[in-house]
Design a protein around this motif. Structure first.
Motif, mmCIF file in Angstrom:
data_model
loop_
_atom_site.group_PDB
_atom_site.id
_atom_site.type_symbol
_atom_site.label_atom_id
_atom_site.label_comp_id
_atom_site.label_asym_id
_atom_site.label_seq_id
_atom_site.Cartn_x
_atom_site.Cartn_y
_atom_site.Cartn_z
ATOM 1 N N ASP A 51 0.759 -1.223 -0.109
ATOM 2 C CA ASP A 51 0.081 0.043 -0.152
ATOM 3 C C ASP A 51 0.833 1.392 -0.100
ATOM 4 N N TYR A 52 2.288 0.958 0.021
ATOM 5 C CA TYR A 52 3.128 2.247 0.180
ATOM 6 C C TYR A 52 3.560 2.612 -1.325
ATOM 7 N N GLN A 53 3.446 3.853 -1.360
ATOM 8 C CA GLN A 53 4.247 4.483 -2.680
ATOM 9 C C GLN A 53 5.351 5.316 -2.180
ATOM 10 N N VAL A 54 6.460 5.391 -2.800
ATOM 11 C CA VAL A 54 7.607 6.319 -2.379
ATOM 12 C C VAL A 54 8.194 7.026 -3.561
ATOM 13 N N VAL A 55 8.867 8.172 -3.024
ATOM 14 C CA VAL A 55 9.688 8.940 -4.103
ATOM 15 C C VAL A 55 11.293 9.005 -3.548
ATOM 16 N N ARG A 56 12.264 8.552 -4.562
ATOM 17 C CA ARG A 56 13.418 8.537 -4.298
ATOM 18 C C ARG A 56 14.408 9.696 -4.913
ATOM 19 N N GLY A 57 15.380 10.007 -4.123
ATOM 20 C CA GLY A 57 16.276 11.057 -5.054
ATOM 21 C C GLY A 57 17.027 10.264 -5.815
ATOM 22 N N ALA A 58 17.938 10.966 -6.641
ATOM 23 C CA ALA A 58 18.929 10.344 -7.394
ATOM 24 C C ALA A 58 19.820 9.259 -6.943
ATOM 25 N N ASP A 59 20.094 9.752 -5.634
ATOM 26 C CA ASP A 59 21.051 8.753 -4.802
ATOM 27 C C ASP A 59 20.341 7.577 -4.459
ATOM 28 N N GLY A 60 18.996 7.674 -4.601
ATOM 29 C CA GLY A 60 18.239 6.270 -4.057
ATOM 30 C C GLY A 60 17.523 6.655 -2.800
ATOM 31 N N LYS A 61 17.974 7.751 -2.013
ATOM 32 C CA LYS A 61 17.504 8.026 -0.796
ATOM 33 C C LYS A 61 15.930 8.194 -0.883
ATOM 34 N N LEU A 62 15.404 7.914 0.116
ATOM 35 C CA LEU A 62 13.604 8.220 0.206
ATOM 36 C C LEU A 62 13.282 9.522 0.536
ATOM 37 N N LEU A 63 12.722 10.123 -0.442
ATOM 38 C CA LEU A 63 12.509 11.727 -0.263
ATOM 39 C C LEU A 63 10.981 11.772 0.302
ATOM 40 N N GLY A 64 10.024 10.686 -0.026
ATOM 41 C CA GLY A 64 8.727 11.012 0.418
ATOM 42 C C GLY A 64 8.082 9.814 0.275
ATOM 43 N N GLN A 65 6.755 9.662 1.066
ATOM 44 C CA GLN A 65 6.106 8.420 1.027
ATOM 45 C C GLN A 65 4.709 8.732 1.135
ATOM 46 N N VAL A 66 3.680 7.774 1.009
ATOM 47 C CA VAL A 66 2.200 7.629 1.274
ATOM 48 C C VAL A 66 1.892 6.435 1.286
ATOM 49 N N SER A 91 -14.956 -0.787 0.888
ATOM 50 C CA SER A 91 -15.325 0.537 0.306
ATOM 51 C C SER A 91 -15.018 1.549 0.949
ATOM 52 N N LEU A 92 -13.871 1.690 1.895
ATOM 53 C CA LEU A 92 -13.277 2.632 2.602
ATOM 54 C C LEU A 92 -12.113 2.619 2.738
ATOM 55 N N VAL A 93 -11.242 3.609 2.343
ATOM 56 C CA VAL A 93 -9.992 3.739 2.341
ATOM 57 C C VAL A 93 -9.360 5.181 2.972
ATOM 58 N N GLU A 94 -8.375 5.133 3.623
ATOM 59 C CA GLU A 94 -7.597 6.245 4.299
ATOM 60 C C GLU A 94 -6.519 6.526 3.544
ATOM 61 N N LEU A 95 -5.829 7.756 3.050
ATOM 62 C CA LEU A 95 -4.675 8.143 2.839
ATOM 63 C C LEU A 95 -3.802 8.328 4.258
ATOM 64 N N VAL A 96 -2.941 7.572 4.254
ATOM 65 C CA VAL A 96 -1.950 7.830 5.560
ATOM 66 C C VAL A 96 -0.607 7.976 5.530
ATOM 67 N N SER A 97 0.088 8.218 6.329
ATOM 68 C CA SER A 97 1.716 8.157 6.161
ATOM 69 C C SER A 97 2.198 9.271 5.321
ATOM 70 N N LEU A 98 1.622 10.069 4.886
ATOM 71 C CA LEU A 98 2.152 11.184 3.969
ATOM 72 C C LEU A 98 3.205 11.841 4.670
ATOM 73 N N ALA A 99 4.508 11.885 4.051
ATOM 74 C CA ALA A 99 5.642 12.301 4.570
ATOM 75 C C ALA A 99 6.671 12.694 3.720
ATOM 76 N N VAL A 100 7.085 13.831 3.797
ATOM 77 C CA VAL A 100 8.225 14.334 2.678
ATOM 78 C C VAL A 100 9.348 14.938 3.593
ATOM 79 N N ALA A 101 10.431 14.368 3.336
ATOM 80 C CA ALA A 101 11.813 14.799 4.071
ATOM 81 C C ALA A 101 11.821 16.254 3.925
ATOM 82 N N PRO A 102 12.487 16.836 5.222
ATOM 83 C CA PRO A 102 12.325 18.086 5.368
ATOM 84 C C PRO A 102 13.235 18.908 4.187
ATOM 85 N N ASP A 103 14.389 18.240 3.581
ATOM 86 C CA ASP A 103 15.198 18.932 2.858
ATOM 87 C C ASP A 103 14.521 18.727 1.416
#
Length: 175
Positions: A57-72, A80-92
């Motif tokens: 259920d997790y989707q991620v975005v990585r930087g060019a170096d492979g480091k995780l930059l964000g997730q949801v 019939s019911l789903v919540e969007l959770v764990s939305l987080a983007v690295a401070p930098d």
């Protein structure tokens, strides 16, 4: 605050950053990024066991170096019911549209799975409204209230959390 080097790395890699499904190797970074925001009430604490059990259920975005930059992630309550959770983007990496891209990816995944609506509990009111969500009320989701009570009664009383909902248009099925 991001350093010039960190900002340049995000800007230079911001396109073609892509959102993709998380992998087993991402679990420690997902837990760390999510829990970085938990003390301020911006995310709920997530254990490694939670992330492993919801990895599909997790989707991620990585930087060019492979480091995780964000997730949801999506968290299903019923078919019939789903919540969007764990939305987080690295401070930098904040301020570069990654939150919007992650929300779009979560919506797409929810539509692919046939959910009629997606809801989220967040303090990021401008972001969710900009993404086409409308303000709702947690009272529409007694399942969420029950989970909050199971996790921590304080989650129901920490400041004013906004509830957002968005009707989804299902993808047509081949028939």
């Amino acid at each position: 605050m991001a350093t010039d080097t960190e900002t340049a790395a995000v800007e230079s890699s911001a396109w073609p950053l892509r959102v993709e499904h998380a992998h087993d190797d991402d679990v420690p970074e997902i837990v760390a990024l999510n829990n970085m925001f938990a003390p301020d009430g911006l995310t709920l604490h997530r254990s490694e066991a939670f992330v492993v059990s919801h990895l599909a259920d997790y989707q991620v975005v990585r930087g060019a170096d492979g480091k995780l930059l964000g997730q949801v992630a999506l968290d299903e309550y019923s078919p019939s019911l789903v919540e969007l959770v764990s939305l987080a983007v690295a401070p930098d990496a904040q301020g570069h549209g990654l939150g919007q891209r992650l929300i779009t990816a979560a919506e797409k995944l929810a539509m692919e799975r046939g959910y009629p609506e997606l809801f989220a509990i967040s303090l990021a009111e401008p972001l969710f409204l900009r993404m086409g969500f409308h303000e709702s009320t947690i009272l529409r989701y007694p399942e969420k209230i029950a989970r909050y009570r199971a996790i921590s009664r304080s989650e129901l009383s920490i400041g004013r959390k906004f509830c957002f909902a968005k009707k989804l248009t299902p993808f047509p099925t081949a028939g």
